[in-house]
Structures are given as C-alpha cells and as structure tokens.
Scaffold this active site. Structure first.
Site, PDB file in Angstrom:
ATOM      1  N   THR A 286      87.826  -5.634  -4.490  1.00 11.35           N
ATOM      2  CA  THR A 286      86.461  -5.814  -3.999  1.00 11.35           C
ATOM      3  C   THR A 286      86.432  -6.794  -2.823  1.00 11.35           C
ATOM      4  O   THR A 286      87.069  -7.847  -2.862  1.00 11.35           O
ATOM      5  CB  THR A 286      85.574  -6.333  -5.133  1.00 11.35           C
ATOM      6  OG1 THR A 286      85.500  -5.349  -6.151  1.00 11.35           O
ATOM      7  CG2 THR A 286      84.167  -6.649  -4.626  1.00 11.35           C
TER       8      THR A 286
ATOM      9  N   GLY B 128      59.908  36.144  24.263  1.00  8.05           N
ATOM     10  CA  GLY B 128      60.543  34.942  23.754  1.00  8.05           C
ATOM     11  C   GLY B 128      59.639  34.046  22.948  1.00  8.05           C
ATOM     12  O   GLY B 128      60.113  33.180  22.206  1.00  8.05           O
TER      13      GLY B 128
ATOM     14  N   LEU C 219      61.298  38.625  27.642  1.00  9.99           N
ATOM     15  CA  LEU C 219      60.493  37.909  28.626  1.00  9.99           C
ATOM     16  C   LEU C 219      60.350  36.454  28.199  1.00  9.99           C
ATOM     17  O   LEU C 219      59.839  36.156  27.118  1.00  9.99           O
ATOM     18  CB  LEU C 219      59.125  38.577  28.770  1.00  9.99           C
ATOM     19  CG  LEU C 219      59.146  40.076  29.119  1.00  9.99           C
ATOM     20  CD1 LEU C 219      57.737  40.569  29.428  1.00  9.99           C
ATOM     21  CD2 LEU C 219      60.082  40.359  30.287  1.00  9.99           C
TER      22      LEU C 219
ATOM     23  N   ARG D  40      49.334  25.550  27.741  1.00 10.18           N
ATOM     24  CA  ARG D  40      48.624  24.992  26.588  1.00 10.18           C
ATOM     25  C   ARG D  40      49.530  24.208  25.641  1.00 10.18           C
ATOM     26  O   ARG D  40      49.054  23.493  24.765  1.00 10.18           O
ATOM     27  CB  ARG D  40      47.906  26.098  25.830  1.00 10.18           C
ATOM     28  CG  ARG D  40      46.642  26.594  26.558  1.00 10.18           C
ATOM     29  CD  ARG D  40      45.746  27.352  25.626  1.00 10.18           C
ATOM     30  NE  ARG D  40      46.269  28.681  25.328  1.00 10.18           N
ATOM     31  CZ  ARG D  40      45.959  29.396  24.261  1.00 10.18           C
ATOM     32  NH1 ARG D  40      45.147  28.898  23.351  1.00 10.18           N
ATOM     33  NH2 ARG D  40      46.465  30.597  24.081  1.00 10.18           N
TER      34      ARG D  40
ATOM     35  N   GLY E 199      52.613  38.826  36.181  1.00 10.06           N
ATOM     36  CA  GLY E 199      52.297  39.729  35.088  1.00 10.06           C
ATOM     37  C   GLY E 199      53.534  40.271  34.397  1.00 10.06           C
ATOM     38  O   GLY E 199      54.672  40.137  34.878  1.00 10.06           O
TER      39      GLY E 199
END
Length: 451
Positions: free
Chosen positions: A406, A104, A8, A15, A80
């Site tokens: 270099t 989940g 699910l 929130r 639900g």
C-alpha cells in the site's frame, strides 16, 4: 440494375443558429449525414454523391470518414433542390442505372423503404416517397394522385385550399433512371413563388412526356426532417425511443429505459442488464450477460460476457474488458486491456495498460502514463495484487504473482512473485501536532484581529 445515391447536404440551416453545417449536427452522437449515408449503403450503391454547400470542407471530411469512396460535389449557389441534384451530373457521368435522391437532414428513412422504391421502379419511370400527415401542415408539398399514378406535386405555398387539405405529402426522396433524371431536371423552371428550381416539378414533366410516375408510402417518422434545434431534439428522442425498444425486443433488461442514452452504433447482447442513467458513446459493444450499473459512461470500448461495470464507472476508447471482469465505482479505464477475472473495484485510473487474468487492483491505484509529452504503457501480469494507493510510473512491468505494498510508487519493473515496497519511512514527532495547531490558531487570530 445498379443504384447510385445522391444525398443533398448543401443547406446552411439558418434556423439551427449554428456555425456547424446543418447535416453535421448529431443524432445519437452521429452526424445526420452519416445516418442518411448508412441507410443508402444498404443498397450497396455503385456510387455515392454528396452535394455540399455551406461548410463543404467539413461535410466532405465527415462523408469521407464514413465512406472514402464517396464523391463530394459543390453547390455554390442555393437555387433549389433540382439545381442541387444537377450538381451531381458530372460525378454520375457514364453511370447506367437508378438514382435515389436522399436528404442529409432526413436521417431516419429505413433501408426496406429504399428497397421498395427500387422495386417500384420496375414498373414506373419515376418513384416518389410520400407519407400521410396526422394534421394539415404548411411545410410539405402535396402529392396529387389518380389511382396509383402520381399526377403532380404542389408546394404548399402554391397549392389551392383543396390541395392543401390533402394528407398524402412529399418527403422529397425519389428514384429514377439516371439519364432520365437529368433530362427532366434540364426542363425545370423557376417560375414559382420562391423563384427556385423545384425537384418536384419533374413529376409534371414526366407526365407530360407520357412517362409513368407513382408514389409509395412510408411511416411519417421515417421522413422526420431537422430544421431547428427543437427538431434535432425531437429527432434524437425518436431515435432513442426506437433504439431502446429494439434492445428490449432482443432480450436486454433496461431498468429505467428513458434514462439510458444510446449511440447510433451501440451493440448490446441479450441478458445484459443496464441500470438507470447509463450513457453509451460511439463504438460500444457489450456482450451477452454483462451488467452495466447506474451512472456509468462508456465510449469506444468492448465489454465481454459476465463483466460488471460501475456504478459511476467510465470506460474510454480502447478499453477491452474480458469475461467476468469487475470495474467498480469511480474507476476510469482508457486504452487498456483487462484480462479475465481481473478486478479494478474502487477509485482508480488505469490508462495505457494491460492487466493480467485474476489480478486485483487496489483502491486509489493510478497508472502514471503521461510524462507531459508522450504516453507510456504499464503491463501487469496474472494473479498480481496491487495494494491500495499504488502509483505505477510507466513504462513499467509487474510480473505474474507479484505484490505491491500500500502506498508504493513503482518506478522500475517488479519481477514475478516479488513484493515491491517504495515509500518513505514514517517518523512520529511526539507533541508536534498540538504545537502546530496552537501556532496556526494564534496566527489566524492575529490575522482576524488585523482585518
């Protein structure tokens, strides 16, 4: 008996205060949904059904990336948990076996717990998963038991004071024969305080039919649910604590365990030493006997035995370090293979490159791999000495045994054993420094006076 998963994942997660679907928020840099899918995958399910709702397209993309055979269905109305499971009916048409319902946003259930649920199905028609809470909490439904028989599940808001005092609580996970599960769901009503179709009601319905229902117990930590940012932080901390403990148990040295951050798929071999403040992103494997020094960041890379990385090094995706390589401070490696015994010790960027065995890359070296449109590759052979501050303008190849002076800018291939020198001739101007400084100071004085 074959098994199917129904996960699910339809909730918005109000929130969380986020545009991202709740189940896609990461724990250890992996979405919660993927944690649940991996736990269920341990059962080798015949089918995996994800019930998505809010942000369904993003949820489907994540689910398919983890398991391309996963079936994603939609719950367009949030009515639900029983209603959510009912959305999987068509996806499970013709399936003959047990269904395990997972959530989940409950990412830590252990594969062994799921196997115990399947084992319990051998003697019971319906198996719920519960846990003992340390203190009374209003968020969980109570499991009403009579011996090993589960009589019913009562949601806290619908429970009596006596029932609220019960510590054995519902995790929401269940195992049931597929056909029976949907038969029971069809009988679920929404006559309760929330007006929702509770999946938990199937326990009472099963008992009313003379069927056998039970509940098995797991650790509370396995059922840790995430409904807020605070929950997410707590869940991540729980994961990190477990993962660090597991590494210590297999023989990895963590010099300051609480400062090491691990991803869900981090693999580290025994006798490896991890110094403080190291971050592992997804896709990292470190073989035995390596050393990862302080303040390094690794992601999508492989580090072989005896390699030393850091301090302050960054390994990006596609980095492959062979045995006994050295990647030093303030070095970044991306999509590059560093062969055995090669060294990149200081202040360098090596991207889209192959570095041969025993080659030394001097400080300040950069592979100039991007022309603004495309990436190009640099190939450096074995036993090459790359002088400090060398720019390698890709695509370019430096042969075995070669050397760059270099400050050289390499724009064409360097044959084996050759010395490449490409820098402007130095011209010293006597007295020019003093004249220039005097001029600049006078200019500054005039500017300051005018201000």
């Amino acid at each position: 008996m074959s098994t199917a998963l129904v996960i699910l994942a339809a909730g918005k997660g109000t929130r969380m205060k986020s545009d991202l679907p709740k189940v896609l928020h990461p724990i250890a840099q992996t979405p919660m949904l993927v944690h649940a899918m991996r736990a269920g995958a341990s059962l080798s399910p015949a089918r995996t059904v994800i019930v998505a709702g809010h942000g369904a397209e993003a949820v489907e993309k994540t689910a398919k990336a983890e398991d391309e055979s996963a079936i994603v269905v939609r719950q367009t109305e949030q009515l639900g948990t029983a209603h959510a499971v009912a959305q999987a009916r068509e996806a499970l048409a013709g399936f003959d076996g047990d269904v395990i319902v997972l959530y989940g946003d409950t990412p830590f259930v252990e594969p062994d717990t799921l196997r115990r649920m399947i084992d319990a199905r051998a003697s019971h028609d319906l198996v719920m998963l519960g846990f003992d809470i340390a203190e009374v909490q209003p968020r969980y439904g109570r499991l009403i038991m009579d011996g090993d028989r589960l009589v019913k599940i009562v949601e806290y808001k619908d429970a009596t004071e006596e029932q609220r005092a019960i510590r054995f609580t519902n995790s929401g996970l269940l195992a049931c024969d597929a056909a029976l599960l949907f038969e029971l769901i069809d009988q679920v009503s929404n006559e309760n305080a929330s007006g929702e179709y509770y999946l938990t009601e199937i326990v009472s319905l099963a008992n009313a039919r003379g069927l056998s229902a039970t509940a098995i117990k797991c650790a509370e930590s396995e059922t840790l649910g995430v409904d807020s940012r605070a929950d997410l932080a707590a869940a991540d901390a729980e994961f990190q604590a477990r993962a660090r403990a597991d590494l210590l148990d297999v023989g990895v040295t963590l010099m300051a365990p609480d400062t090491v951050y691990l991803a869900a798929d981090t693999v580290i071999g025994r006798d490896t030493v991890i110094e403080p403040n190291v971050v592992f992103g997804p896709g990292v494997t470190v073989e035995s006997g390596a050393t990862i020094r302080a303040f390094s960041h690794l992601e999508g890379c492989h580090v072989s035995r005896g390699a030393i990385v850091g301090p302050y090094a960054r390994l990006r995706p596609g980095s492959e370090l062979a045995e006994n390589t050295r990647i030093g401070n303030f070095v970044e490696i991306k999509n590059a293979e560093i062969a055995e015994g090669a060294k990149v010790n200081h202040l360098s960027y090596i991207g889209d490159a192959s570095i041969g065995a025993a080659t030394n890359i001097g400080a300040g070296t950069i592979t100039c791999n991007y022309d603004g449109v495309m990436k190009h590759r640099t190939t450096i052979g074995e036993n090459v000495f790359v002088g400090s501050n060398t720019m390698l303008v890709a695509p370019v190849t430096v042969g075995d045994g070669a050397m760059t002076a270099t400050g050289t800018v390499v724009t064409r291939d360097v044959e084996p054993d050759a010395l490449a020198v490409a820098r402007a001739k130095q011209d010293n101007k006597p007295g020019y420094a003093r004249k220039l400084f005097d001029m600049l100071k006078a200019k500054k004085a005039r500017r300051d006076k005018g201000a």
